[in-house]
Design a protein around this motif. Sequence first.
Motif, short mmCIF file in Angstrom:
data_model
loop_
_atom_site.label_atom_id
_atom_site.label_comp_id
_atom_site.label_asym_id
_atom_site.label_seq_id
_atom_site.Cartn_x
_atom_site.Cartn_y
_atom_site.Cartn_z
N ALA A 55 0.83 -1.20 0.00
CA ALA A 55 0.00 0.00 0.00
C ALA A 55 0.86 1.26 0.00
O ALA A 55 0.58 2.22 -0.73
CB ALA A 55 -0.93 0.00 1.21
N LEU A 56 1.92 1.25 0.78
CA LEU A 56 2.82 2.41 0.82
C LEU A 56 3.52 2.61 -0.52
O LEU A 56 3.64 3.75 -1.00
CB LEU A 56 3.86 2.23 1.93
CG LEU A 56 3.35 2.24 3.37
CD1 LEU A 56 4.49 1.90 4.33
CD2 LEU A 56 2.74 3.59 3.73
N VAL A 57 3.96 1.53 -1.13
CA VAL A 57 4.66 1.62 -2.41
C VAL A 57 3.74 2.15 -3.51
O VAL A 57 4.13 2.96 -4.35
CB VAL A 57 5.24 0.24 -2.80
CG1 VAL A 57 5.70 0.23 -4.27
CG2 VAL A 57 6.41 -0.13 -1.89
N SER A 58 2.49 1.71 -3.49
CA SER A 58 1.59 1.97 -4.61
C SER A 58 1.24 3.44 -4.79
O SER A 58 0.89 3.86 -5.89
CB SER A 58 0.30 1.17 -4.43
OG SER A 58 -0.44 1.63 -3.32
N ALA A 59 1.31 4.22 -3.75
CA ALA A 59 0.81 5.61 -3.81
C ALA A 59 1.92 6.65 -3.79
O ALA A 59 1.64 7.83 -3.56
CB ALA A 59 -0.15 5.86 -2.65
#
Length: 259
Positions: free
Chosen positions: A63-67
């Motif tokens: 989730a952190l990587v995706s945004a």
Amino acid sequence: MTDTSDVADWWRTRIVDMEPGRIHLRGRPVQELIGNTGFAQMIWLMVMGTEITGHRAALFEAALVSAVDHGPQAPSIAAARMAATCGIGLQSAMATGLNILGDVHGGAGEQAIGVYRLCERAGPEALKDTLDTWREAHGRFIPGFGHRFHKPVDPRAPRLLGLVDEAAKAGAVPGAYAEIGRAIERQLAEERGKPVPMNIDGATAVIYAELGCPPPLARGFFGLSRSVGILAHAWEQTEQGGRNKGPIPPRYRWTYDGD
């Protein structure tokens, strides 16, 4: 002996215990964390106060990587790049970008968790009524669904939902919020007669809800994630140079509506 408890109790925290030569974070010596704990796991430990491992840790990191970034058209990135050309330092440029994040740009994940939990409480048979109630109170847009650029699908959302499915199959998360998100997606497509894709905010909100995060933390974690892109763009603009760059090239003018 002077009682100094009023001073010591001015700030109360369970996060850090420190004295000369010793730093404990959430009860763990910092030297044990260094080299043994990933950054995403460290974020979770500091904010949530518990360790996160396995599929749950992988979901949180995904989730952190995706945004992290969505290009200079994103207000937070554009603001940081413009600020970097105004003679301020890198951290001030980052702060400019982060301060752009609000209810509209950056807040949809928090709002989406609220919608998911309303739908969970109401049950699947009341999905349409629940969405209608939300829209009556907040407007026609359901947070976390639809995208200005990515049609018919935001490429990040299916990947994140697939990871949630894997974690649910392993018993690491319930999987209920992923199903609610997909049900909302189907309902919106039926209403509008065309796909209304879950976007990055909706997909990360699924993950944060599956992990048991309070809704405001979805906004906080988005800010942490997007700060990576803000830093990257602010630094790139610093290296490129430029002076007092505005949102459009100087040869373009705005529309004047006055007399």
